[in-house]
Design a protein around this motif. Structure first.
Motif, PDB file in Angstrom:
ATOM      1  N   UNK A   5      12.321  10.364  -6.873  1.00  0.00           N
ATOM      2  CA  UNK A   5      11.818   9.060  -6.472  1.00  0.00           C
ATOM      3  C   UNK A   5      10.450   9.191  -5.830  1.00  0.00           C
ATOM      4  N   UNK A   6       9.725   8.065  -5.799  1.00  0.00           N
ATOM      5  CA  UNK A   6       8.401   8.025  -5.192  1.00  0.00           C
ATOM      6  C   UNK A   6       8.311   6.750  -4.367  1.00  0.00           C
ATOM      7  N   UNK A   7       7.770   6.871  -3.137  1.00  0.00           N
ATOM      8  CA  UNK A   7       7.556   5.713  -2.283  1.00  0.00           C
ATOM      9  C   UNK A   7       6.089   5.314  -2.354  1.00  0.00           C
ATOM     10  N   UNK A   8       5.857   4.078  -2.773  1.00  0.00           N
ATOM     11  CA  UNK A   8       4.507   3.525  -2.805  1.00  0.00           C
ATOM     12  C   UNK A   8       4.401   2.420  -1.760  1.00  0.00           C
ATOM     13  N   UNK A   9       3.204   2.311  -1.176  1.00  0.00           N
ATOM     14  CA  UNK A   9       2.890   1.247  -0.234  1.00  0.00           C
ATOM     15  C   UNK A   9       1.831   0.342  -0.852  1.00  0.00           C
ATOM     16  N   UNK A  10       2.049  -0.958  -0.750  1.00  0.00           N
ATOM     17  CA  UNK A  10       1.124  -1.949  -1.285  1.00  0.00           C
ATOM     18  C   UNK A  10       0.579  -2.771  -0.126  1.00  0.00           C
ATOM     19  N   UNK A  11      -0.739  -2.877  -0.028  1.00  0.00           N
ATOM     20  CA  UNK A  11      -1.346  -3.579   1.097  1.00  0.00           C
ATOM     21  C   UNK A  11      -2.120  -4.794   0.634  1.00  0.00           C
ATOM     22  N   UNK A  12      -2.114  -5.813   1.494  1.00  0.00           N
ATOM     23  CA  UNK A  12      -2.957  -6.994   1.319  1.00  0.00           C
ATOM     24  C   UNK A  12      -3.903  -7.089   2.498  1.00  0.00           C
ATOM     25  N   UNK A  13      -5.056  -7.721   2.280  1.00  0.00           N
ATOM     26  CA  UNK A  13      -6.111  -7.743   3.296  1.00  0.00           C
ATOM     27  C   UNK A  13      -6.869  -9.060   3.267  1.00  0.00           C
ATOM     28  N   UNK A  14      -7.586  -9.308   4.359  1.00  0.00           N
ATOM     29  CA  UNK A  14      -8.640 -10.306   4.305  1.00  0.00           C
ATOM     30  C   UNK A  14      -9.793  -9.689   3.514  1.00  0.00           C
TER      31      UNK A  14
END
Length: 368
Positions: A5-14
Motif C-alpha cells: 500500500x501507499x499513503x498519499x496526501x492531497x492538499x488544497x491552498x489559497x
C-alpha cells in the motif's frame, strides 16, 4: 502501512489560477514520517478543500470562478489519480451553486457519500448548501438542490448564515451542517428519489460559538464540534436511530489566561482508536489534545502543542493512527508529528514540506 500500500496526501491552498493550488505528496511512515512531493495542479482559483475517493481513483477539489455579472461562483474540479506516481489528470469542471448579480456563492467545504452517489458543498458567503449527483464513473453531473439558510443575530460574525461544513452520520442516513453564523447544527436527510435535501431539525449552540467543523466518535455514539469564534469544543451524545444530538459539555481549546479574542479555531479530528480528540488553534498556533470519555462525551485536557507555523487551518491523522500532519496557512508548510497511541501526545518528527498557503490536507491509502 504494508509494502503493498501507499499513503498519499492531497492538499488544497489559497492560490491564484496561475499557482499550484493542489499538490500531491507521498508519505512514508516507515521512514519516520517523510514527505515527497509527487505532483501539482494549477489553473484553479482557491482550491481550498478537497475530497479523495481512493477506490474510485478520484480527487475532487473546490474552486471559484467569475459569475459573469461581477459575482463569484463555486465549481468542482475532478481529477483522476494515478496512485503509483501520484499524477493528477483533470477530467471535468462542474459548476456548483449559481450567483445572482454581484453575489458570492463560492464554497468552503466538500464531502461525498461512501457510495459516491452524492456530493455536498457548503457556501459560507452564500448561506447555502448544495447537493450534486455523480454518475457511474464518479464524475459530478449536476446540481440537484440548494438548501438556503436564513436568519442572523447582532453579534460580530453572526450577521448572516455561514454554513461551514457538512458531515454524514456514520450510517449516512443523516447529514449534519454546522452553521457558524446561526450558532446551530442543522440536520438533513438526502431524499434520493427526489434528489433533494430535507431539513429535519436544528441543534442550537451557545450564543457566539460559531460552529465550524464536526466529527463523530469512531463508536458512533457521540459527536463533537469545534467552535471557531469563541475557541471551544462542544460535545454531544448521539441517538443514531433518531439522528438527534444531546448537548453534553463545552470546553475551551486554549490554555488558561490566553485571550480568546486573539484566537480562532479550525479543524477537529480523532485518534484512530477514539481515545483522544485534537483541535487546531489559529492565533495561539497550537493543537489542543483531549482525552475522551466516549460514554459521557466528556473531554479532559492533555496538552497544547505548537504547530511550528502560523494559522493551522487544517490537519489530519494518518489512517494508521501513527502521525498527525498540520497545514499551516501562514507558515506555508506541512508539519509532521508522531502520535503516541497510549497517551495521545504529539512529538515533532523534524519532517516538513514547504508550500504556499495550505488550508487542507487529506490522506488516502492506495494499493501498491
Amino acid at each position: 502501512m504494508n509494502e503493498n500500500t501507499k499513503l498519499l496526501l492531497f492538499t488544497g491552498s489559497y492560490a491564484t489560477a496561475e499557482e499550484s493550488g493542489v499538490q500531491v505528496f507521498a508519505f512514508d511512515g516507515e521512514a519516520g514520517g517523510t514527505l515527497e512531493r509527487l505532483d501539482t495542479a494549477d489553473g484553479i482559483t482557491n482550491p481550498t478543500f478537497v475530497n479523495v475517493d481512493p477506490s474510485g481513483l478520484k480527487l475532487y477539489a473546490i474552486g471559484e470562478k467569475p459569475s459573469g455579472e461581477g459575482g463569484k461562483e463555486g465549481e468542482i474540479v475532478t481529477f483522476a489519480i494515478e496512485p503509483k506516481t501520484g499524477k493528477l489528470t483533470e477530467l471535468k469542471r462542474t459548476p456548483t451553486m449559481p450567483a445572482a448579480g454581484t453575489g458570492q456563492t463560492t464554497t468552503c467545504n466538500i464531502n461525498r457519500d461512501a457510495e459516491s452517489e452524492h456530493i455536498v458543498v457548503c457556501s459560507y458567503h452564500g448561506g447555502t448548501v448544495g447537493l450534486l449527483t455523480l454518475d457511474a464513473d464518479g464524475i459530478p453531473e449536476a446540481l440537484t438542490d440548494i438548501a438556503v439558510h436564513t436568519g442572523h443575530s447582532d453579534l460580530p460574525g453572526h450577521d448572516r448564515p455561514h454554513p461551514h461544513s457538512a458531515i454524514f452520520s456514520p450510517d449516512e442516513r443523516f447529514l449534519f451542517v454546522s452553521d457558524l453564523g446561526l450558532d446551530l447544527i442543522r440536520t438533513y436527510r438526502i431524499n434520493k428519489e427526489a434528489k433533494k435535501l430535507e431539513a429535519l431539525g436544528d441543534t442550537a449552540l451557545h450564543v457566539g460559538a460559531g460552529p465550524r467543523h464536526f466529527v463523530f466518535h469512531p463508536d458512533g455514539k457521540s459527536a463533537y464540534v469545534i467552535n471557531e469564534l469563541d475557541s471551544t469544543v462542544t460535545s454531544f451524545l448521539y441517538d443514531a436511530a433518531a439522528g438527534t444530538l444531546q448537548t453534553a459539555f463545552t470546553v475551551s481549546t486554549l490554555p488558561e489566561g490566553y485571550p480568546s479574542e486573539k484566537n480562532s479555531c479550525a479543524e477537529i479530528a480523532f485518534s484512530k482508536d477514539g481515545r483522544y480528540l485534537y483541535g487546531s488553534n489559529r492565533g495561539h498556533d497550537s493543537i489542543v489534545v483531549y482525552a475522551v470519555n466516549p460514554a459521557s462525551a466528556e473531554l479532559t485536557l492533555v496538552e497544547h502543542v505548537s504547530t511550528r507555523g502560523g494559522h493551522p487551518r487544517h490537519f489530519t491523522v494518518t489512517p494508521d493512527g501513527a502521525y498527525l500532519i498540520v497545514a499551516n496557512r501562514d507558515g506555508n508548510n506541512l508539519v509532521v508529528f508522531s502520535l503516541d497511541a497510549a497517551g495521545g501526545r504529539l512529538t515533532f518528527t523534524g519532517n516538513t514540506a514547504e508550500l504556499s498557503k495550505p488550508v487542507c490536507v487529506m490522506p488516502a491509502v492506495f494499493a501498491g
